[in-house]
Motif scaffolding. Structure first.
Motif, mmCIF file in Angstrom:
data_model
loop_
_atom_site.group_PDB
_atom_site.id
_atom_site.type_symbol
_atom_site.label_atom_id
_atom_site.label_comp_id
_atom_site.label_asym_id
_atom_site.label_seq_id
_atom_site.Cartn_x
_atom_site.Cartn_y
_atom_site.Cartn_z
ATOM 1 N N GLU A 151 19.797 18.752 -30.382
ATOM 2 C CA GLU A 151 19.680 17.386 -30.884
ATOM 3 C C GLU A 151 19.565 17.280 -32.401
ATOM 4 O O GLU A 151 19.957 16.256 -32.975
ATOM 5 C CB GLU A 151 18.476 16.710 -30.230
ATOM 6 C CG GLU A 151 18.614 16.572 -28.720
ATOM 7 C CD GLU A 151 17.388 15.972 -28.067
ATOM 8 O OE1 GLU A 151 16.379 15.768 -28.783
ATOM 9 O OE2 GLU A 151 17.433 15.706 -26.851
ATOM 10 N N ALA A 187 27.947 17.049 -29.337
ATOM 11 C CA ALA A 187 27.395 15.697 -29.236
ATOM 12 C C ALA A 187 27.138 15.314 -27.782
ATOM 13 O O ALA A 187 26.139 14.648 -27.470
ATOM 14 C CB ALA A 187 28.352 14.699 -29.892
ATOM 15 N N GLN A 220 23.713 14.392 -25.866
ATOM 16 C CA GLN A 220 23.755 13.005 -25.403
ATOM 17 C C GLN A 220 23.733 12.033 -26.582
ATOM 18 O O GLN A 220 23.049 11.011 -26.558
ATOM 19 C CB GLN A 220 22.603 12.714 -24.437
ATOM 20 C CG GLN A 220 22.647 13.569 -23.171
ATOM 21 C CD GLN A 220 21.547 13.242 -22.182
ATOM 22 O OE1 GLN A 220 20.461 12.798 -22.552
ATOM 23 N NE2 GLN A 220 21.821 13.443 -20.912
ATOM 24 N N GLN A 221 24.513 12.407 -27.625
ATOM 25 C CA GLN A 221 24.555 11.600 -28.838
ATOM 26 C C GLN A 221 25.991 11.353 -29.284
ATOM 27 O O GLN A 221 26.266 11.231 -30.478
ATOM 28 C CB GLN A 221 23.767 12.296 -29.962
ATOM 29 C CG GLN A 221 22.278 12.389 -29.659
ATOM 30 C CD GLN A 221 21.491 13.203 -30.676
ATOM 31 O OE1 GLN A 221 20.274 13.362 -30.548
ATOM 32 N NE2 GLN A 221 22.148 13.728 -31.688
ATOM 33 N N GLU A 222 26.899 11.262 -28.318
ATOM 34 C CA GLU A 222 28.300 11.076 -28.691
ATOM 35 C C GLU A 222 28.531 9.656 -29.206
ATOM 36 O O GLU A 222 28.035 8.680 -28.646
ATOM 37 C CB GLU A 222 29.220 11.344 -27.495
ATOM 38 C CG GLU A 222 30.689 11.327 -27.873
ATOM 39 C CD GLU A 222 31.605 11.675 -26.720
ATOM 40 O OE1 GLU A 222 32.825 11.791 -26.953
ATOM 41 O OE2 GLU A 222 31.111 11.811 -25.587
ATOM 42 N N ASP A 223 29.292 9.563 -30.284
ATOM 43 C CA ASP A 223 29.615 8.293 -30.932
ATOM 44 C C ASP A 223 31.113 8.303 -31.204
ATOM 45 O O ASP A 223 31.578 9.042 -32.076
ATOM 46 C CB ASP A 223 28.811 8.163 -32.229
ATOM 47 C CG ASP A 223 29.076 6.865 -32.976
ATOM 48 O OD1 ASP A 223 30.174 6.297 -32.834
ATOM 49 O OD2 ASP A 223 28.195 6.426 -33.738
ATOM 50 N N PRO A 243 26.847 15.489 -33.614
ATOM 51 C CA PRO A 243 25.614 14.809 -33.172
ATOM 52 C C PRO A 243 24.786 14.256 -34.329
ATOM 53 O O PRO A 243 23.667 13.795 -34.097
ATOM 54 C CB PRO A 243 24.835 15.931 -32.457
ATOM 55 C CG PRO A 243 25.736 17.104 -32.391
ATOM 56 C CD PRO A 243 26.724 16.945 -33.495
#
Length: 222
Positions: free
Chosen positions: A83, A108, A112-115, A155
């Protein structure tokens, strides 16, 4: 962002204990870049592994974003790496069965931070537009290293750690990749620690420290 305080690290060898790091203290703020130089075997990679939570010191503190990660259990350190820490190596470590876009998204997604917007921006900034469906073997060395950098930054980590990130590239490609790396670090305001033996790689960074016989000294000239 990153602080090592009075860190010691010793390994057992057939010849007896080997002190690799001796009372190491350093700090790195968000948005700053720091080069760590030293001869082979000087402890550079050990220090990087401690900063990444891949190893733990015998004594001292490794503080990331205000928390002493040296006291964390391995599962908690692994979560923190996913993270908050990006890793770039001399070897690219891309997944050969994944396309460029899926390699870029991998870290990412694990965090669990995909943008999607940031991913698209990274592809453009990395000069990889139009190559999204290619596999690593279909990319040049410079393209693979740019992809590895993008994967680490996807990420939006607080700390980016790079171990000889241009070591496998020719000089011209290495300069291009390094310039891009520093530009993206300024854009994301993450902290950057680069392990290198090259003065050319270290020169553009904000500060440089040299590791010798397990201790640090500032580099004031090349």
């Amino acid at each position: 962002m990153l602080q090592l305080h009075q860190v010691h690290k010793t390994y057992s060898t057939p010849q007896g204990p080997l002190r690799v790091l001796n009372d190491i203290s350093l700090h790195l703020e968000a948005g700053q870049s720091l080069a760590l130089m030293g001869e082979s075997g000087s402890g550079k990679s050990t220090l990087l592994h401690l900063a990444a939570g891949l190893d733990q010191p015998d004594q001292g503190k490794v503080i990331l974003a205000g928390e002493n990660i040296a006291t964390f259990a391995e599962s908690r350190r692994a979560k923190l790496r996913r993270e908050q820490i990006g890793l770039v190596f001399q070897q690219f470590y891309l997944v050969p069965s994944l396309t460029l876009i899926d390699n870029l998204r991998l870290q990412a997604r694990l965090a669990q931070q995909e943008d999607a917007e940031w991913t698209a921006h990274l592809i453009e900034r990395l000069g990889l537009s139009g190559l999204e469906k290619r596999y690593p073997e279909q990319l040049s060395g410079g393209q693979q290293q740019r992809l590895a950098i993008g994967r680490a930054l996807a990420p939006r980590p607080a700390l980016l750690l790079a171990d000889e990130p241009t070591g496998n590239l020719d000089e011209a490609t290495a300069n291009t990749v390094l310039t891009l790396l520093l530009s993206l670090v300024r854009e994301t305001q993450c902290a950057l620690l680069v392990v290198t033996h090259s003065p050319q790689v270290a020169a553009p960074l904000d500060r440089c420290l040299r590791l010798r016989h397990g201790q640090l000294a500032s580099v004031t000239s090349w």
